[in-house]
Design an enzyme around this catalytic site. Structure first.
Site, short mmCIF file in Angstrom:
data_model
loop_
_atom_site.label_atom_id
_atom_site.label_comp_id
_atom_site.label_asym_id
_atom_site.label_seq_id
_atom_site.Cartn_x
_atom_site.Cartn_y
_atom_site.Cartn_z
N ASP A 47 24.44 -17.40 -12.93
CA ASP A 47 24.87 -16.09 -13.42
C ASP A 47 26.33 -15.80 -13.10
O ASP A 47 26.85 -14.75 -13.45
CB ASP A 47 23.97 -14.98 -12.86
CG ASP A 47 23.99 -14.91 -11.32
OD1 ASP A 47 24.26 -15.95 -10.69
OD2 ASP A 47 23.72 -13.83 -10.77
N ASP A 79 35.62 -9.76 -2.31
CA ASP A 79 34.44 -10.61 -2.20
C ASP A 79 34.85 -12.08 -2.15
O ASP A 79 35.61 -12.55 -3.00
CB ASP A 79 33.57 -10.35 -3.45
CG ASP A 79 32.20 -10.97 -3.35
OD1 ASP A 79 31.33 -10.40 -2.66
OD2 ASP A 79 32.00 -12.04 -3.96
N ASN A 80 34.34 -12.80 -1.15
CA ASN A 80 34.56 -14.25 -1.04
C ASN A 80 35.98 -14.71 -1.35
O ASN A 80 36.19 -15.58 -2.20
CB ASN A 80 33.61 -14.98 -2.01
CG ASN A 80 32.21 -15.09 -1.44
OD1 ASN A 80 32.01 -15.06 -0.22
ND2 ASN A 80 31.22 -15.23 -2.31
N GLU A 119 36.22 -10.34 2.72
CA GLU A 119 34.83 -10.66 3.00
C GLU A 119 34.68 -12.18 3.00
O GLU A 119 34.18 -12.78 2.06
CB GLU A 119 33.90 -10.03 1.95
CG GLU A 119 32.43 -10.19 2.29
CD GLU A 119 31.67 -11.16 1.39
OE1 GLU A 119 30.47 -11.35 1.63
OE2 GLU A 119 32.27 -11.75 0.47
N TYR A 159 19.31 -6.71 -6.11
CA TYR A 159 18.65 -7.04 -7.37
C TYR A 159 17.77 -5.92 -7.90
O TYR A 159 17.09 -6.09 -8.89
CB TYR A 159 17.81 -8.32 -7.20
CG TYR A 159 18.57 -9.44 -6.56
CD1 TYR A 159 19.60 -10.10 -7.26
CD2 TYR A 159 18.30 -9.83 -5.25
CE1 TYR A 159 20.32 -11.12 -6.65
CE2 TYR A 159 19.02 -10.85 -4.64
CZ TYR A 159 20.03 -11.48 -5.35
OH TYR A 159 20.75 -12.47 -4.76
#
Lengths: 652, 652
Positions: A345, A381-382, A410, A523
């Protein structure tokens, strides 16, 4: 043999701070002091002096802090910057002929040697100094010279030579052409206070609806703001708020087969409705978001936005800029993978694309877009899976225009990678705190963060949990563990954050075999009854208030650990010398049993005498204790309160 | 956003060696290997590769040593330079797409995933590589590509992917535009072997006469050369040989009131007959000195000259260049002093003189003068009392013209000062060895010298005694102490020296209250009967022979200490992997009693198995022992031989 250097006899080396030999700035926030040190020495026996000089980018002239001798040719200085922005600093050193002369004079006088010639040498030194002195001081020098010239009482001359007033006058004279300046000029970046002191709260806006089963909206979040403010948080952080990919969407518990109603992971960014510059329609309009940002500000809360530079397969970028992705020989785009694991995804950008300049510009424009909408804090993020060069450029460019923007990295990855991200510009970083539990581990880790060079570039933000991480001890230790780990985070580090409301309500069922929440909010949409009592929330509220009232808790670098007689009890002091705010914090690391310990308070590090009597007030319980000297006893029942946060109150 | 850097994803940091961030070269001598290390990493999960590249000043092209991964993003390489002179070296790193692909392929294949697309990606990688490969290798690539294209047996394709031949071919391909090069190029100076391996003997030429009471001459020293050579020394060092000051001359035992026949201290340099470029007339003519230098060379001995940049009050410089001295207001020249102590026979130069450029040039011309006369080694007296800038310039200039000249720094002073002198050019340095006696002290000190960054610039020369230093243990421990301390010096450090013949004959009466010889040769002429038997000399001769025959003793960096069960027994290994020369040395530190110990030989550091059987031959006694594994027993009687120097001999 170049210019005047031949007469400069002082050597400067081993200077600190220097991040990557000065390639990157050292960093402090307003209100934080910074330590400088260097080895400074000359040949022979002459007395040496050293200073750090500094200059804000808005200033024309250099300021000076004299360094103090710390033994073994090492010199130290400390200084608290008072302006945001960039400073330059340099290390300087010189032979102090006056003090050299004074020491020799006294030794010879004490050894009953004739000092007539020495006095004459002193007069020469004063004449040289007088020529360099500011106009209003010249008459002082003339008086002293006259005294030395005419006085026949050697004791009186020695007394003048060693007098404070002469020392003070001489300490202002600089023999510019004999000063060694270290070959490199360094930079210090002074950030706004929030970079050093912030309390983060993470929630999923889509779970903010007061009605069960309903998709939350920005307006719902706006309605919750007073509750967040009441808990004492100043930073409210949302997972991505963009349209969520519909292709390869994940279902409940990361299932590959979603139901039709599954909302998908907010980190699968982009669909036919837009990408990183759009909002998920069910959350509301961009205007709702802007209103939320504005309302939050009124309550002293900044909204932190999650920036995940990655795309769902149906993100518009894939069609509009196919060259920014890696295409496989079968005509598909390379999805994220860590073989044999696949994350279909999510499509990563290809940072080795020949079109990297346009990619970089577009990614930066995402930040600019949200700054425009009022966002001032970004949680990235990452970042460790994107090119370092990109971050260095992007953060540098953004902060050149908007120096108060804060970036949190992060990155839960290897130490060298985390350090690098901090060096190249991230203002705050997630840490290994989440997995540091024992007294030994916590002490080691905090000493590494605060007592090594890391303090000059890596600013920790301690999180007891995140939507990705439900550590084992929160599962095993229940509510007491949640409270203890929160208190540790909020008192060990001046920046900390929680992922709630799971945290306040002690939700802690793990997904089998994983260090992660089951039925994860990533989710699915959750519903929280914010009015239900929570002991954890009550303590969070108290500790956040204590943090705001005590400057010693508003920086991370001022920690010192106390010896304790019990490995289940950790104890540390935090001190703010400017406000004389001195704290002793003790925490029971046993989530189930009362533990007590003799602690040895490092009073000398608080500027106190080791035999002193003093009163400590536990700001959590309000109780007062009269303590004496270093050794004292503490005891904590985790079912009542697993910690003491003592403030030292002077005894008259 | 500049040039192609955006696509270079690898970061290089924490590189070693770097002396003062590359301001000064790292140093090794011919025959010594050097370790390189760096942190090298990229973003994400791709495999990284790293290399050190280097180039001798005489070469045009870079050579490459691949670095090996050592855990935690750290990489290491080792290399032995084979040319004297300056090398440049750089650190490089890149993403290794081929290995990344190979690892993913294998993981997917092992997880029974379809690898058809992966094989196609591999083909693309090989096509890219083929285009960059040297002409003669292109056909190999075409064959492999064909195989991947046509083969349907995935196991066979995986076998080819992981084959050594493909790995070897791919490891030669460099994608130049994607390689990160560390921002700084460093220098490595490779010195001649003698810089690393030398045995010094110090004697006073004026004591060299075979006739008692006679002033020795250069010719007398020439006659002694065979005896020095027989002992195995390769460097013969004399105190200053210049005319000795007649003003303020010191008498016996440093007396301020000399008799008419007192010869004075050779360090009080210069009188009406000349200064630093003249010889003391009683020693002979300059031509005699030149002949001595030449005769010594025939015996493998280099003459080391003492350079003391200071003047007796009657040195010609004082009248010719009064501006090079500090004048006091009473019209006298400032003598050396450390208040309240005075050294009136010695005038220091004023390195802050406005005429410093002429001073520097003249001082350098002294070195040039003696190089002209055949001197190739200089022992510099008290360099820490002269300006650092002068040494850096002078040594740099001299060695630019005469790169094989060796400078030894006689600085017994604070650590930072000693380190600095080494960094700025001194090839060898006196050390604290003279005062390191216990096992713990010796281990600590050697580990500091050899296992820290000091190894890259500070090359120790161990002296058990000097004319200035008679340490207490030589007084108390007598002959046994002399032998033990000599063996330690000669096996711990590949450079060492002795001041003799006092040492061989165990002369050890201290001046009352001082760590110095009484009736010191510095102030009087001695006579030595070189033919008298000396147990110490016998052992010196044996150990010097062992040093010449064993490459492991010809470098200092290869030491590793062994645990011993007795603090009076020290044990260490020295290894030369190239010649497989492996030594175990054990020394009894007790000068009076037999001591034994279980020792734990660090066999893994010798490249041996911990359970191995082996034979050791004591090269001092000739005895053989069969040993097994790490733990073995040794015992030494200081009245027989206080040490073992074992050579490991393979067992068939």
């Amino acid at each position: 043999m170049s210019n005047q250097d031949g007469r400069k006899r002082v050597v400067i080396t081993n200077v600190s701070p220097q991040v990557e030999s000065g390639k990157y700035p050292a960093r402090r926030a307003i209100g934080e002091s910074i330590d400088f040190s260097a080895d400074v020495f000359g040949d022979g026996h002459d007395v040496v002096a050293a200073a750090v000089i500094y200059k804000h980018e808005s200033e024309e002239n250099w300021n000076e802090v004299l360094m103090q001798f710390a033994g073994n040719d090492h010199w130290e200085a400390n200084w608290s910057p008072d302006k945001e922005g960039f400073y330059q600093y340099q290390f300087t050193g010189w032979i102090d002929h006056f003090t050299t002369w004074k020491k020799g004079l006294v030794k010879k006088y004490d050894a009953h040697q004739d000092i007539a010639v020495e006095i004459k040498i002193g007069i020469e030194l004063l004449e040289e100094a007088s020529a360099l002195a500011e106009a209003q001081h010249k008459s002082d020098f003339q008086q002293w010279i006259e005294f030395f010239n005419n006085n026949t009482d050697y004791q009186a001359s020695v007394n003048l030579a060693i007098s404070d007033e002469l020392a003070a006058a001489m300490s202002k004279i600089r023999y510019t052409d004999r000063i060694t300046v270290f070959q490199k000029t360094f930079q210090l970046e002074v950030e706004r206070k929030k970079a050093a002191f912030s309390s983060w709260y993470e929630l999923f806006p889509r779970s903010a609806s007061p009605e069960p089963e309903q998709h939350g909206t920005f307006k719902d979040v706006t309605a919750l703001l007073p509750k967040v403010a009441k808990m004492g948080f100043d930073t409210l952080y949302f997972p991505p708020i963009h349209p969520i990919g519909e292709m390869k969407r994940k279902g409940k518990n990361n299932s590959l087969v979603p139901s039709e109603t599954d909302p998908g992971s907010p980190w699968a960014i982009g669909n036919r409705l837009g990408g990183h510059k759009a909002v998920h329609p069910e959350l509301g309009e961009i205007e709702d978001f802007e209103e939320l940002v504005g309302e939050a500000k009124k309550l002293g809360i900044e909204i932190a936005m999650d920036i995940a530079y990655q795309c769902a397969p149906d993100h518009p970028y894939v069609k509009e800029h196919p060259q920014w992705f890696k295409w496989r020989p079968d005509g598909t785009v390379q999805y994220a993978e860590n073989p044999p694991k696949r994350y279909e995804d999510i499509l990563p950008f290809d940072f080795e694309t020949h079109d990297w300049e346009n990619l970089w510009n577009e990614l930066k424009s995402v930040i600019d877009f949200w700054i425009e909408k009022g966002v001032s804090v970004f949680r990235i993020d990452n970042p460790h899976t994107k090119a370092f060069g990109f971050w260095e450029w992007m953060i540098g460019e953004v902060r050149k225009q908007h120096p108060r923007i804060i970036f949190l990295a992060e990155a839960f990855t290897r130490p060298r990678v985390m350090e690098r991200l901090a060096k190249i510009g991230f203002n705050q970083s997630y840490t290994y705190f989440t997995w540091r539990n024992s007294k030994w581990e916590i002490e080691q880790y905090l000493n590494e963060l605060t007592k090594t060079d890391q303090q000059y570039y890596f600013r920790p933000n301690f999180w007891p949990n995140t939507p990705d991480i439900l550590p084992h001890h929160l599962v095993e230790g229940g509510e007491n563990a949640h409270i203890t780990r929160f208190i540790l985070a909020a008192t060990l580090s001046s920046n900390y954050g929680l992922y709630g409301p799971v945290y306040e309500y002690g939700v802690n069922t793990p997904h089998p075999g994983k260090e992660e929440y089951t039925d994860n909010e990533k989710y699915e949409i959750k519903h929280w009854d914010w009015d239900r009592y929570s002991r954890t929330r009550d303590i969070i509220t108290r500790v956040n208030k204590i943090r705001k009232e005590n400057p010693a808790l508003q920086t991370t670098w001022n920690i010192n650990f106390a010896e304790t007689s019990n490995d289940m009890v950790i104890c540390y002091t935090k001190a703010d010398p400017h406000s004389n705010n001195l704290l002793i914090i003790a925490v029971n690391l046993d989530f189930f049993n009362t533990q007590g310990a003799n602690i040895k308070v490092p009073l000398h590090k608080l500027g106190m005498h080791w035999e002193q009597s003093y009163r400590v007030r536990d700001m959590l319980s309000g109780e007062l204790y009269d303590w004496h000297g270093e050794y004292n006893y503490v005891q904590m029942n985790p079912y009542e309160m697993p910690a003491h946060i003592f403030k030292i109150e002077p005894l008259n």
